[in-house]
Enzyme design. Structure first.
Site, PDB file in Angstrom:
ATOM      1  N   THR A   1       0.795  -1.243   0.090  1.00  0.00           N
ATOM      2  CA  THR A   1       0.141  -0.130  -0.051  1.00  0.00           C
ATOM      3  C   THR A   1       0.667   1.367   0.013  1.00  0.00           C
ATOM      4  O   THR A   1       2.096   1.188   0.159  1.00  0.00           O
ATOM      5  CB  THR A   1      -0.816   0.109   1.218  1.00  0.00           C
ATOM      6  OG1 THR A   1      -0.125   0.158   2.457  1.00  0.00           O
ATOM      7  CG2 THR A   1      -1.722  -0.915   1.374  1.00  0.00           C
ATOM      8  N   ASP A   2       0.206   2.494  -0.321  1.00  0.00           N
ATOM      9  CA  ASP A   2       0.880   3.727  -0.140  1.00  0.00           C
ATOM     10  C   ASP A   2       0.192   4.593   0.443  1.00  0.00           C
ATOM     11  O   ASP A   2      -1.148   4.160   1.060  1.00  0.00           O
ATOM     12  CB  ASP A   2       1.307   4.316  -1.502  1.00  0.00           C
ATOM     13  CG  ASP A   2       0.183   4.542  -2.319  1.00  0.00           C
ATOM     14  OD1 ASP A   2      -1.153   4.795  -1.818  1.00  0.00           O
ATOM     15  OD2 ASP A   2       0.143   4.394  -3.721  1.00  0.00           O
ATOM     16  N   GLN A   3       0.480   5.719   0.755  1.00  0.00           N
ATOM     17  CA  GLN A   3      -0.360   6.688   1.660  1.00  0.00           C
ATOM     18  C   GLN A   3      -1.678   7.281   1.137  1.00  0.00           C
ATOM     19  O   GLN A   3      -2.503   8.026   1.737  1.00  0.00           O
ATOM     20  CB  GLN A   3       0.395   7.843   1.847  1.00  0.00           C
ATOM     21  CG  GLN A   3       0.727   8.905   0.901  1.00  0.00           C
ATOM     22  CD  GLN A   3       1.748  10.001   1.285  1.00  0.00           C
ATOM     23  OE1 GLN A   3       2.499   9.871   1.991  1.00  0.00           O
ATOM     24  NE2 GLN A   3       1.359  11.277   0.967  1.00  0.00           N
ATOM     25  N   MET A   4      -1.998   6.708  -0.252  1.00  0.00           N
ATOM     26  CA  MET A   4      -3.452   6.987  -0.703  1.00  0.00           C
ATOM     27  C   MET A   4      -4.200   5.913  -0.060  1.00  0.00           C
ATOM     28  O   MET A   4      -5.279   5.885  -0.418  1.00  0.00           O
ATOM     29  CB  MET A   4      -3.343   6.767  -2.328  1.00  0.00           C
ATOM     30  CG  MET A   4      -4.355   7.804  -2.819  1.00  0.00           C
ATOM     31  SD  MET A   4      -4.169   7.613  -4.986  1.00  0.00           S
ATOM     32  CE  MET A   4      -2.628   8.573  -5.340  1.00  0.00           C
ATOM     33  N   GLY A   5      -3.805   4.711   0.644  1.00  0.00           N
ATOM     34  CA  GLY A   5      -4.543   3.901   1.202  1.00  0.00           C
ATOM     35  C   GLY A   5      -4.941   2.693   0.703  1.00  0.00           C
ATOM     36  O   GLY A   5      -5.833   1.796   0.886  1.00  0.00           O
TER      37      GLY A   5
END
Lengths: 148, 148, 148, 148
Positions: free
Chosen positions: B15-19
């Site tokens: 995952t990344d900080q976009m969720g």
């Protein structure tokens, strides 16, 4: 000997859904810093591999102090703690490049192996030029800043 | 020929900080599915490399339809679109394993190269057993489901 | 408008056992270049997210021409191909920084979404300052070099 | 309490040009195993996050014993070493699934934080159901096999 800390700009793909850099990436930054340090000292890792010597990681540790966010630039400071021709150990500090705030401390341990057959290699015998660099590094480098 | 779609469970570090899962990971899932498909067909990629043949990617594409979240299990469907002994092309569909919802479609193109020297290799001549598998695959496989 | 290509130094952990950079990393380099380009143009992606706008990838493609090795520095050239307030498309070229040799070409497509609710956002209405930058970029930017 | 070790099949993209799995991936496998262990125990990490609790890593270590190759399946054994409501510590062993040969040992330390504001959370007060699971785990789990 004068070394510049290694700079890394945190990437979007290095973050996770917690909204900060995933902890596994610091282990990769240690590697980036280690390769950069060797390069600054005159040892090019690709040349070392071309001469038949690889440097596997035999241990690694990290303590995470504060979080790194996307777009933060960090500086990785490094220190050669031990070296005896066949193995070496390093310490790292990851700090925010702007504020100096400590993000992470860490260590790694390594040995030298022949690329073919994976038998141990002693730099003193097999690569005295590299040995001289490691040895003088061990003698002359500055200490890491206090870890806070 | 009967093939099972490849299953992958989305990891936290994907995952990344976009969720949601970072888009670059789908390209890696295509590779996982491709290697799994070859294995189901009787071609073990590590054996192929041991026989001196590598399969570099010469092109890849993906269209992202909906987002994959941490803990989602996806199924990757694959289809051999073209094969002529020296190159092949594949299509992929990534779907949610529970709902069947389409997450991503994609393609990849490949060639066969000699591991030493990187010269093109024709499976018809250099690995007729692999050629027979690719050829029968091309003739007999089912179509992908409609992409929606 | 004058933009500098994005520079990336290939990392050891980006290689795979084929001895070259794994193809999925070029997709990540496109993202690094895209974020760098936006920053050069005055759009900071973290600020955009803080203003509630995210830019998911809705499509990506890459064609691999030649291989990148550990320690190679590549330059990623970028070009805004289309932009209409709600979507945009870009092209990329990855070249060896020393020789200029073409490593990879690629494209990506994006839309603007509200971080909460994921509904489409039109920059013309919701972020006219960003819109002005994208629009002038589209009008004024130089072409990519021929892809060879 | 009976737990199954976590299984992972080494991916091509997890290898590096040394021809084996890059050391940073073991740190990710620890995470995969930790999340799987919690799930086996009845704690779903995504639910925990939805309830406002995150579990950052505050420390990690690994000792690499032998190398993992592409296509190897490894089993990750885990053990809860310490738990007091606000922090916990775990140990790991990565072993080849076929031969049982030890690949890597490791540890990780964690705390519980509120997703908003990052203040410490005590499971005893804020999530007694999770606390009960951690506490009974600590009391009842079997030891790890000897690390060789």
């Amino acid at each position: 000997m004068e070394f510049k800390p290694y700079q890394h700009n945190a990437k979007y793909y290095e973050t996770d859904q917690m909204g900060v850099v995933h902890h596994s990436n610091y282990i990769r930054w240690f590697e980036e810093a280690r390769i950069d340090w060797m390069e600054q000292a005159g040892i090019h890792y690709d040349e070392m591999e071309a001469r038949g010597i690889i440097i596997p990681v035999i241990g690694v540790s990290a303590e995470y102090k504060t979080m790194t966010h996307f777009r933060d630039t960090v500086e990785v400071f490094f220190h050669l703690d031990r070296y005896n021709g066949v193995r070496f150990a390093m310490s790292y500090q990851v700090r925010d490049a702007k504020t100096g705030e400590l993000r992470c401390t860490g260590t790694s341990e390594h040995c030298f192996l022949a690329r073919e057959g994976y038998r141990p290699v002693n730099l003193k015998r097999h690569a005295p030029d590299y040995h001289a660099i490691f040895a003088s590094m061990l003698a002359c480098q500055p200490e890491l800043p206090p870890a806070r």
